[in-house]
Write a protein that holds these residues in place. Structure first.
Motif, PDB file in Angstrom:
ATOM      1  N   ASN A   2      21.136  72.435  11.764  1.00  0.00           N
ATOM      2  CA  ASN A   2      19.509  72.637  11.700  1.00  0.00           C
ATOM      3  C   ASN A   2      19.328  73.561  13.024  1.00  0.00           C
ATOM      4  OD1 ASN A   2      19.216  71.123   9.366  1.00  0.00           O
ATOM      5  ND2 ASN A   2      18.974  69.092  10.702  1.00  0.00           N
ATOM      6  N   GLY A   3      18.673  74.596  12.744  1.00  0.00           N
ATOM      7  CA  GLY A   3      18.233  75.418  13.961  1.00  0.00           C
ATOM      8  C   GLY A   3      19.348  76.257  14.668  1.00  0.00           C
ATOM      9  N   LYS A   4      20.404  76.702  13.614  1.00  0.00           N
ATOM     10  CA  LYS A   4      21.467  77.443  14.155  1.00  0.00           C
ATOM     11  C   LYS A   4      21.261  78.501  15.159  1.00  0.00           C
ATOM     12  CE  LYS A   4      25.056  76.166  10.733  1.00  0.00           C
ATOM     13  NZ  LYS A   4      26.041  76.618  10.068  1.00  0.00           N
ATOM     14  N   ALA A   5      20.175  79.355  14.826  1.00  0.00           N
ATOM     15  CA  ALA A   5      19.857  80.482  15.707  1.00  0.00           C
ATOM     16  C   ALA A   5      19.418  80.061  17.227  1.00  0.00           C
ATOM     17  CB  ALA A   5      18.553  81.276  15.117  1.00  0.00           C
ATOM     18  N   ALA A   6      18.684  79.001  17.194  1.00  0.00           N
ATOM     19  CA  ALA A   6      18.217  78.676  18.540  1.00  0.00           C
ATOM     20  C   ALA A   6      19.574  77.884  19.389  1.00  0.00           C
ATOM     21  CB  ALA A   6      17.342  77.654  18.628  1.00  0.00           C
ATOM     22  N   ALA A   7      20.391  77.158  18.567  1.00  0.00           N
ATOM     23  CA  ALA A   7      21.637  76.662  19.072  1.00  0.00           C
ATOM     24  C   ALA A   7      22.388  77.730  19.692  1.00  0.00           C
ATOM     25  CB  ALA A   7      22.381  75.698  18.147  1.00  0.00           C
ATOM     26  N   TRP A   8      22.878  78.701  18.853  1.00  0.00           N
ATOM     27  CA  TRP A   8      23.584  79.792  19.111  1.00  0.00           C
ATOM     28  C   TRP A   8      22.982  80.637  20.595  1.00  0.00           C
ATOM     29  CZ3 TRP A   8      28.309  80.608  18.816  1.00  0.00           C
ATOM     30  CH2 TRP A   8      29.093  80.113  17.426  1.00  0.00           C
ATOM     31  N   CYS A   9      21.958  80.761  20.606  1.00  0.00           N
ATOM     32  CA  CYS A   9      21.208  81.300  21.895  1.00  0.00           C
ATOM     33  C   CYS A   9      21.419  80.597  23.093  1.00  0.00           C
ATOM     34  CB  CYS A   9      19.727  81.500  21.400  1.00  0.00           C
ATOM     35  SG  CYS A   9      18.686  82.269  23.044  1.00  0.00           S
ATOM     36  N   TRP A  10      21.146  79.488  22.814  1.00  0.00           N
ATOM     37  CA  TRP A  10      21.501  78.256  24.282  1.00  0.00           C
ATOM     38  C   TRP A  10      22.845  78.346  24.530  1.00  0.00           C
ATOM     39  CZ3 TRP A  10      17.923  78.011  27.443  1.00  0.00           C
ATOM     40  CH2 TRP A  10      16.437  78.074  27.078  1.00  0.00           C
ATOM     41  N   PHE A  11      23.765  78.152  23.361  1.00  0.00           N
ATOM     42  CA  PHE A  11      25.325  78.223  23.621  1.00  0.00           C
ATOM     43  C   PHE A  11      25.984  79.429  24.341  1.00  0.00           C
ATOM     44  CE2 PHE A  11      29.514  78.606  22.460  1.00  0.00           C
ATOM     45  CZ  PHE A  11      29.977  77.201  22.831  1.00  0.00           C
ATOM     46  N   VAL A  12      25.059  80.594  23.950  1.00  0.00           N
ATOM     47  CA  VAL A  12      25.711  81.791  24.619  1.00  0.00           C
ATOM     48  C   VAL A  12      25.120  81.917  26.151  1.00  0.00           C
ATOM     49  CG1 VAL A  12      25.538  84.136  24.629  1.00  0.00           C
ATOM     50  CG2 VAL A  12      25.741  83.043  22.514  1.00  0.00           C
ATOM     51  N   ILE A  13      23.922  81.326  26.303  1.00  0.00           N
ATOM     52  CA  ILE A  13      23.206  81.253  27.735  1.00  0.00           C
ATOM     53  C   ILE A  13      24.425  80.475  28.607  1.00  0.00           C
ATOM     54  CG2 ILE A  13      21.674  80.471  29.195  1.00  0.00           C
ATOM     55  CD1 ILE A  13      19.563  81.519  26.864  1.00  0.00           C
ATOM     56  N   ALA A  14      24.616  79.258  28.100  1.00  0.00           N
ATOM     57  CA  ALA A  14      25.400  78.166  29.067  1.00  0.00           C
ATOM     58  C   ALA A  14      26.859  78.911  29.206  1.00  0.00           C
ATOM     59  CB  ALA A  14      25.372  76.996  28.375  1.00  0.00           C
ATOM     60  N   LEU A  15      27.233  79.357  28.101  1.00  0.00           N
ATOM     61  CA  LEU A  15      28.690  80.026  28.084  1.00  0.00           C
ATOM     62  C   LEU A  15      28.632  81.094  29.108  1.00  0.00           C
ATOM     63  CD1 LEU A  15      31.604  79.600  27.138  1.00  0.00           C
ATOM     64  CD2 LEU A  15      31.034  81.272  25.314  1.00  0.00           C
ATOM     65  N   ALA A  16      27.673  81.998  29.074  1.00  0.00           N
ATOM     66  CA  ALA A  16      27.606  82.998  30.190  1.00  0.00           C
ATOM     67  C   ALA A  16      27.552  82.577  31.657  1.00  0.00           C
ATOM     68  CB  ALA A  16      26.427  84.038  29.564  1.00  0.00           C
ATOM     69  N   ALA A  17      26.833  81.452  31.799  1.00  0.00           N
ATOM     70  CA  ALA A  17      26.558  80.985  32.925  1.00  0.00           C
ATOM     71  C   ALA A  17      28.021  80.549  33.582  1.00  0.00           C
ATOM     72  CB  ALA A  17      25.582  79.948  33.065  1.00  0.00           C
ATOM     73  N   SER A  18      28.874  79.589  32.717  1.00  0.00           N
ATOM     74  CA  SER A  18      30.190  79.257  32.982  1.00  0.00           C
ATOM     75  C   SER A  18      31.015  80.298  33.260  1.00  0.00           C
ATOM     76  CB  SER A  18      30.701  78.304  31.720  1.00  0.00           C
ATOM     77  OG  SER A  18      31.759  77.795  32.247  1.00  0.00           O
ATOM     78  N   LEU A  19      31.118  81.376  32.322  1.00  0.00           N
ATOM     79  CA  LEU A  19      31.991  82.464  32.678  1.00  0.00           C
ATOM     80  C   LEU A  19      31.657  83.462  33.692  1.00  0.00           C
ATOM     81  CD1 LEU A  19      32.483  83.594  28.813  1.00  0.00           C
ATOM     82  CD2 LEU A  19      34.243  82.397  30.075  1.00  0.00           C
ATOM     83  N   GLY A  20      30.414  83.433  33.733  1.00  0.00           N
ATOM     84  CA  GLY A  20      29.800  84.104  35.069  1.00  0.00           C
ATOM     85  C   GLY A  20      30.347  83.669  36.200  1.00  0.00           C
ATOM     86  N   ALA A  21      30.388  82.496  36.529  1.00  0.00           N
ATOM     87  CA  ALA A  21      30.954  81.520  37.765  1.00  0.00           C
ATOM     88  C   ALA A  21      32.276  81.730  37.904  1.00  0.00           C
ATOM     89  CB  ALA A  21      30.530  80.354  37.774  1.00  0.00           C
ATOM     90  N   ASN A  22      33.095  81.691  36.751  1.00  0.00           N
ATOM     91  CA  ASN A  22      34.438  81.952  37.100  1.00  0.00           C
ATOM     92  C   ASN A  22      34.733  83.370  37.278  1.00  0.00           C
ATOM     93  OD1 ASN A  22      34.671  79.355  35.916  1.00  0.00           O
ATOM     94  ND2 ASN A  22      35.130  80.039  33.811  1.00  0.00           N
ATOM     95  N   VAL A  23      34.066  84.388  37.041  1.00  0.00           N
ATOM     96  CA  VAL A  23      34.479  85.616  37.326  1.00  0.00           C
ATOM     97  C   VAL A  23      34.111  86.030  38.637  1.00  0.00           C
ATOM     98  CG1 VAL A  23      33.959  88.115  36.542  1.00  0.00           C
ATOM     99  CG2 VAL A  23      34.315  86.509  34.797  1.00  0.00           C
ATOM    100  N   ALA A  24      32.912  85.290  39.064  1.00  0.00           N
ATOM    101  CA  ALA A  24      32.082  85.720  40.441  1.00  0.00           C
ATOM    102  C   ALA A  24      33.270  84.993  41.395  1.00  0.00           C
ATOM    103  CB  ALA A  24      30.853  84.936  40.304  1.00  0.00           C
ATOM    104  N   THR A  25      33.794  84.107  41.249  1.00  0.00           N
ATOM    105  CA  THR A  25      34.399  83.277  42.218  1.00  0.00           C
ATOM    106  C   THR A  25      35.944  83.790  42.030  1.00  0.00           C
ATOM    107  OG1 THR A  25      34.816  81.302  40.841  1.00  0.00           O
ATOM    108  CG2 THR A  25      32.964  81.212  42.250  1.00  0.00           C
ATOM    109  N   ALA A  26      36.441  84.793  41.187  1.00  0.00           N
ATOM    110  CA  ALA A  26      37.820  85.188  41.191  1.00  0.00           C
ATOM    111  C   ALA A  26      38.192  86.253  42.108  1.00  0.00           C
ATOM    112  CB  ALA A  26      37.960  85.549  39.758  1.00  0.00           C
ATOM    113  N   GLY A  27      37.161  86.405  43.226  1.00  0.00           N
ATOM    114  CA  GLY A  27      37.454  87.468  44.044  1.00  0.00           C
ATOM    115  C   GLY A  27      36.486  88.780  43.928  1.00  0.00           C
ATOM    116  N   LEU A  28      35.717  88.888  42.707  1.00  0.00           N
ATOM    117  CA  LEU A  28      34.883  89.878  42.532  1.00  0.00           C
ATOM    118  C   LEU A  28      33.593  90.038  43.203  1.00  0.00           C
ATOM    119  CD1 LEU A  28      35.430  90.499  38.760  1.00  0.00           C
ATOM    120  CD2 LEU A  28      36.511  91.673  40.515  1.00  0.00           C
TER     121      LEU A  28
END
Length: 208
Positions: A62-88
């Motif tokens: 149910n509500g897959k569009a909203a679920a995908w939107c928030w999943f991408v936001i949370a995933l971007a926050a996690s990946l962003g932190a990984n990349v940011a703390t990798a020396g960049l």
């Protein structure tokens, strides 16, 4: 049995390692952005909870569009932190926009988690389907009643011509029979007395 357990164990260990590393990177980024003590540990927890809430909504269907939107936001926050703390990113000199983003993340995570956990599918879908089914049932043509087979009526016998003189004689015979027996004459007796065929006897009887 051991092979599936080994695969499950390997996946579980890999997931725990990835979660621990992502958790540590988010904590380090929050510290670099000015969030210290317990607040720095709350950031990775909020990201992981948002990921879990989005994943559960995706699995519910149910509500897959909203679920995908928030999943991408949370995933971007996690990946962003990984990349940011990798020396960049210079963690000693974090840009202002990143500090603003980190400071505003709790409100974003709260909004996403609330929408995912407490929103329900629209009830109009089932109502519309029910109304459509009712309309189809009302407009469906009624089945035609079976037509009973036609009853064939036997053809009427062709009237036999009877001479008037024979009718007069038959009346006299019938009167004599009635006087003698006290009962009307029947067709077989009339036929025997007159000596005529059965169809003619029946035709004469209709005139008596």
């Amino acid at each position: 049995m051991r092979a599936p357990l080994a695969r499950v164990d390997a996946v579980l260990v890999q997931a725990l390692i990835a979660a621990a590393l992502s958790f540590a990177h988010l904590h380090d980024l929050a510290v670099a952005a000015g969030q210290d003590d317990w607040k720095a540990w709350a950031y990775p927890v909020s990201v992981d909870l948002l990921l879990v809430a989005a994943w559960r909504r995706l699995r519910s269907g149910n509500g897959k569009a909203a679920a995908w939107c928030w999943f991408v936001i949370a995933l971007a926050a996690s990946l962003g932190a990984n990349v940011a703390t990798a020396g960049l990113l210079d963690l000693g000199n974090v840009p202002a926009w990143l500090r603003i983003l980190v400071a505003g993340w709790p409100a974003i995570a709260f909004l996403g988690g609330t929408l995912l956990a407490h929103s329900v599918p629209k009830a109009g879908t089932e109502a519309e389907v029910t109304e459509d089914q009712v309309d189809e049932a009302e407009t469906a043509p009624e089945p035609e009643a079976p037509v009973p087979p036609a009853i064939e009526t036997p053809p009427r016998p062709t009237p036999v011509p009877v001479p008037s003189a024979l009718i007069d004689h038959a009346r006299k015979v019938a009167a004599e029979h009635h006087t003698r027996t006290g009962a009307p004459i029947d067709t077989p007796t009339l036929r025997a007395r007159l000596g005529v065929p059965a169809p003619m006897a029946e035709a004469i009887a209709t005139h008596l």
